[in-house]
Scaffold this motif. Structure first.
Motif, PDB file in Angstrom:
ATOM      1  N   ARG A  57     -62.022 -32.496 -25.297  1.00 26.08           N
ATOM      2  CA  ARG A  57     -62.212 -31.102 -24.906  1.00 26.08           C
ATOM      3  C   ARG A  57     -63.041 -30.352 -25.934  1.00 26.08           C
ATOM      4  O   ARG A  57     -62.851 -30.499 -27.142  1.00 26.08           O
ATOM      5  CB  ARG A  57     -60.846 -30.444 -24.782  1.00 26.08           C
ATOM      6  CG  ARG A  57     -60.882 -28.999 -24.403  1.00 26.08           C
ATOM      7  CD  ARG A  57     -59.452 -28.505 -24.232  1.00 26.08           C
ATOM      8  NE  ARG A  57     -59.436 -27.131 -23.819  1.00 26.08           N
ATOM      9  CZ  ARG A  57     -58.806 -26.178 -24.476  1.00 26.08           C
ATOM     10  NH1 ARG A  57     -58.117 -26.449 -25.555  1.00 26.08           N
ATOM     11  NH2 ARG A  57     -58.833 -24.947 -24.042  1.00 26.08           N
ATOM     12  N   CYS A  58     -63.943 -29.522 -25.421  1.00 23.44           N
ATOM     13  CA  CYS A  58     -64.711 -28.610 -26.269  1.00 23.44           C
ATOM     14  C   CYS A  58     -64.450 -27.191 -25.773  1.00 23.44           C
ATOM     15  O   CYS A  58     -64.671 -26.883 -24.607  1.00 23.44           O
ATOM     16  CB  CYS A  58     -66.203 -28.919 -26.188  1.00 23.44           C
ATOM     17  SG  CYS A  58     -67.207 -27.734 -27.117  1.00 23.44           S
ATOM     18  N   ASP A  66     -69.832  -5.558 -30.041  1.00 25.47           N
ATOM     19  CA  ASP A  66     -69.270  -4.467 -29.248  1.00 25.47           C
ATOM     20  C   ASP A  66     -68.700  -4.912 -27.896  1.00 25.47           C
ATOM     21  O   ASP A  66     -68.690  -4.140 -26.936  1.00 25.47           O
ATOM     22  CB  ASP A  66     -70.324  -3.369 -29.013  1.00 25.47           C
ATOM     23  CG  ASP A  66     -70.861  -2.816 -30.313  1.00 25.47           C
ATOM     24  OD1 ASP A  66     -70.059  -2.663 -31.263  1.00 25.47           O
ATOM     25  OD2 ASP A  66     -72.071  -2.531 -30.383  1.00 25.47           O
ATOM     26  N   ARG A  67     -68.257  -6.141 -27.791  1.00 23.69           N
ATOM     27  CA  ARG A  67     -67.697  -6.675 -26.554  1.00 23.69           C
ATOM     28  C   ARG A  67     -66.524  -7.588 -26.859  1.00 23.69           C
ATOM     29  O   ARG A  67     -66.365  -8.068 -27.975  1.00 23.69           O
ATOM     30  CB  ARG A  67     -68.729  -7.518 -25.791  1.00 23.69           C
ATOM     31  CG  ARG A  67     -69.826  -6.740 -25.173  1.00 23.69           C
ATOM     32  CD  ARG A  67     -69.342  -6.233 -23.831  1.00 23.69           C
ATOM     33  NE  ARG A  67     -70.419  -5.600 -23.128  1.00 23.69           N
ATOM     34  CZ  ARG A  67     -70.254  -4.496 -22.432  1.00 23.69           C
ATOM     35  NH1 ARG A  67     -69.101  -3.909 -22.364  1.00 23.69           N
ATOM     36  NH2 ARG A  67     -71.240  -3.967 -21.776  1.00 23.69           N
ATOM     37  N   GLN A  68     -65.720  -7.860 -25.840  1.00 23.13           N
ATOM     38  CA  GLN A  68     -64.655  -8.841 -25.963  1.00 23.13           C
ATOM     39  C   GLN A  68     -65.283 -10.235 -26.082  1.00 23.13           C
ATOM     40  O   GLN A  68     -66.359 -10.482 -25.531  1.00 23.13           O
ATOM     41  CB  GLN A  68     -63.750  -8.801 -24.715  1.00 23.13           C
ATOM     42  CG  GLN A  68     -62.943  -7.532 -24.578  1.00 23.13           C
ATOM     43  CD  GLN A  68     -61.886  -7.425 -25.672  1.00 23.13           C
ATOM     44  OE1 GLN A  68     -61.250  -8.395 -26.039  1.00 23.13           O
ATOM     45  NE2 GLN A  68     -61.705  -6.223 -26.185  1.00 23.13           N
ATOM     46  N   PRO A  69     -64.622 -11.155 -26.777  1.00 25.23           N
ATOM     47  CA  PRO A  69     -65.155 -12.520 -26.888  1.00 25.23           C
ATOM     48  C   PRO A  69     -65.175 -13.219 -25.531  1.00 25.23           C
ATOM     49  O   PRO A  69     -64.378 -12.907 -24.643  1.00 25.23           O
ATOM     50  CB  PRO A  69     -64.168 -13.224 -27.820  1.00 25.23           C
ATOM     51  CG  PRO A  69     -63.317 -12.186 -28.401  1.00 25.23           C
ATOM     52  CD  PRO A  69     -63.394 -10.982 -27.528  1.00 25.23           C
ATOM     53  N   LEU A  70     -66.108 -14.152 -25.392  1.00 24.47           N
ATOM     54  CA  LEU A  70     -66.181 -15.008 -24.214  1.00 24.47           C
ATOM     55  C   LEU A  70     -65.723 -16.396 -24.627  1.00 24.47           C
ATOM     56  O   LEU A  70     -66.174 -16.916 -25.651  1.00 24.47           O
ATOM     57  CB  LEU A  70     -67.619 -15.110 -23.698  1.00 24.47           C
ATOM     58  CG  LEU A  70     -68.258 -13.883 -23.090  1.00 24.47           C
ATOM     59  CD1 LEU A  70     -69.722 -14.166 -22.764  1.00 24.47           C
ATOM     60  CD2 LEU A  70     -67.516 -13.473 -21.842  1.00 24.47           C
ATOM     61  N   ALA A  71     -64.858 -17.007 -23.840  1.00 25.37           N
ATOM     62  CA  ALA A  71     -64.389 -18.359 -24.153  1.00 25.37           C
ATOM     63  C   ALA A  71     -64.549 -19.247 -22.929  1.00 25.37           C
ATOM     64  O   ALA A  71     -64.246 -18.835 -21.812  1.00 25.37           O
ATOM     65  CB  ALA A  71     -62.936 -18.336 -24.598  1.00 25.37           C
ATOM     66  N   VAL A  72     -65.073 -20.450 -23.160  1.00 22.71           N
ATOM     67  CA  VAL A  72     -65.216 -21.449 -22.101  1.00 22.71           C
ATOM     68  C   VAL A  72     -64.722 -22.781 -22.634  1.00 22.71           C
ATOM     69  O   VAL A  72     -64.712 -23.028 -23.842  1.00 22.71           O
ATOM     70  CB  VAL A  72     -66.676 -21.582 -21.606  1.00 22.71           C
ATOM     71  CG1 VAL A  72     -67.158 -20.291 -20.977  1.00 22.71           C
ATOM     72  CG2 VAL A  72     -67.599 -22.008 -22.735  1.00 22.71           C
ATOM     73  N   SER A  73     -64.333 -23.651 -21.720  1.00 26.18           N
ATOM     74  CA  SER A  73     -63.798 -24.944 -22.107  1.00 26.18           C
ATOM     75  C   SER A  73     -64.308 -26.009 -21.155  1.00 26.18           C
ATOM     76  O   SER A  73     -64.424 -25.771 -19.951  1.00 26.18           O
ATOM     77  CB  SER A  73     -62.272 -24.885 -22.066  1.00 26.18           C
ATOM     78  OG  SER A  73     -61.731 -26.145 -22.353  1.00 26.18           O
ATOM     79  N   SER A  74     -64.607 -27.185 -21.701  1.00 26.22           N
ATOM     80  CA  SER A  74     -65.054 -28.302 -20.883  1.00 26.22           C
ATOM     81  C   SER A  74     -64.375 -29.575 -21.365  1.00 26.22           C
ATOM     82  O   SER A  74     -64.242 -29.795 -22.569  1.00 26.22           O
ATOM     83  CB  SER A  74     -66.578 -28.444 -20.982  1.00 26.22           C
ATOM     84  OG  SER A  74     -67.019 -29.565 -20.256  1.00 26.22           O
ATOM     85  N   GLN A  75     -63.950 -30.392 -20.418  1.00 28.84           N
ATOM     86  CA  GLN A  75     -63.341 -31.675 -20.753  1.00 28.84           C
ATOM     87  C   GLN A  75     -64.193 -32.793 -20.163  1.00 28.84           C
ATOM     88  O   GLN A  75     -64.724 -32.663 -19.061  1.00 28.84           O
ATOM     89  CB  GLN A  75     -61.915 -31.757 -20.209  1.00 28.84           C
ATOM     90  CG  GLN A  75     -60.961 -30.896 -20.985  1.00 28.84           C
ATOM     91  CD  GLN A  75     -59.526 -31.057 -20.547  1.00 28.84           C
ATOM     92  OE1 GLN A  75     -58.870 -30.068 -20.310  1.00 28.84           O
ATOM     93  NE2 GLN A  75     -59.043 -32.276 -20.465  1.00 28.84           N
ATOM     94  N   ALA A  76     -64.316 -33.897 -20.916  1.00 25.12           N
ATOM     95  CA  ALA A  76     -65.125 -35.029 -20.471  1.00 25.12           C
ATOM     96  C   ALA A  76     -64.645 -36.300 -21.166  1.00 25.12           C
ATOM     97  O   ALA A  76     -63.737 -36.261 -21.997  1.00 25.12           O
ATOM     98  CB  ALA A  76     -66.602 -34.771 -20.778  1.00 25.12           C
ATOM     99  N   ASP A  77     -65.298 -37.402 -20.824  1.00 27.32           N
ATOM    100  CA  ASP A  77     -64.947 -38.689 -21.426  1.00 27.32           C
ATOM    101  C   ASP A  77     -65.477 -38.832 -22.850  1.00 27.32           C
ATOM    102  O   ASP A  77     -64.980 -39.640 -23.621  1.00 27.32           O
ATOM    103  CB  ASP A  77     -65.493 -39.841 -20.584  1.00 27.32           C
ATOM    104  CG  ASP A  77     -64.738 -40.014 -19.270  1.00 27.32           C
ATOM    105  OD1 ASP A  77     -63.551 -39.619 -19.208  1.00 27.32           O
ATOM    106  OD2 ASP A  77     -65.332 -40.528 -18.310  1.00 27.32           O
ATOM    107  N   SER A  84     -71.768 -30.454 -24.147  1.00 31.38           N
ATOM    108  CA  SER A  84     -72.850 -30.096 -23.232  1.00 31.38           C
ATOM    109  C   SER A  84     -72.335 -29.247 -22.069  1.00 31.38           C
ATOM    110  O   SER A  84     -72.943 -28.235 -21.709  1.00 31.38           O
ATOM    111  CB  SER A  84     -73.509 -31.377 -22.706  1.00 31.38           C
ATOM    112  OG  SER A  84     -74.559 -31.068 -21.835  1.00 31.38           O
ATOM    113  N   GLY A  85     -71.207 -29.644 -21.503  1.00 28.18           N
ATOM    114  CA  GLY A  85     -70.620 -28.875 -20.411  1.00 28.18           C
ATOM    115  C   GLY A  85     -70.204 -27.483 -20.838  1.00 28.18           C
ATOM    116  O   GLY A  85     -70.420 -26.508 -20.121  1.00 28.18           O
ATOM    117  N   ALA A  86     -69.616 -27.387 -22.022  1.00 29.84           N
ATOM    118  CA  ALA A  86     -69.185 -26.078 -22.537  1.00 29.84           C
ATOM    119  C   ALA A  86     -70.394 -25.179 -22.819  1.00 29.84           C
ATOM    120  O   ALA A  86     -70.352 -23.981 -22.543  1.00 29.84           O
ATOM    121  CB  ALA A  86     -68.336 -26.260 -23.789  1.00 29.84           C
TER     122      ALA A  86
END
Length: 112
Positions: A57-58, A66-77, A84-86
């Motif tokens: 996972r990444c 001046d904004r809230q944080p953005l968070a994304v997550s990607s899981q792969a083999d 790359s997905g994240a």
């Protein structure tokens, strides 16, 4: 744009790997660097030492001015695919957020 990398004990976090991922993140997100103050990278293995599909996972968290944080997550083999997905997900989220910011600032105020 500062990048902070955090790697779980069960994930290979050597300097060469971190360097590669950081340079990839900088290259891919360069267009948005004026909006980003910091990016936190969290790499982990969801199953620990056990084998499994899509268990690497990444998580990318972008701290915006001046904004809230953005968070994304990607899981792969593989870590490479997870990163790359994240990155792709974060680019999409940034495009949406920055587009909204620009639209909000460019709309003329209406006096009723």
């Amino acid at each position: 744009m500062k990048i902070q990398s955090n790697t779980a004990k069960t994930v290979n976090g050597d300097k060469k790997s971190q360097s590669f991922f950081i340079s990839r993140i900088v290259e891919e997100l360069n267009l948005y660097q004026s909006y980003i103050t910091r990016i936190e990278v969290h790499l982990s293995d969801e199953n620990g030492k056990k084998e499994g599909e899509n268990d690497l996972r990444c998580l990318l968290e972008a701290r915006l001015k001046d904004r809230q944080p953005l968070a994304v997550s990607s899981q792969a083999d593989t870590i490479e695919l997870a990163v790359s997905g994240a990155i792709d997900m974060l680019k999409t989220a940034l495009e949406t957020t920055i587009g909204r910011m620009q639209n909000h600032h460019s709309q003329p105020s209406q006096n009723l």
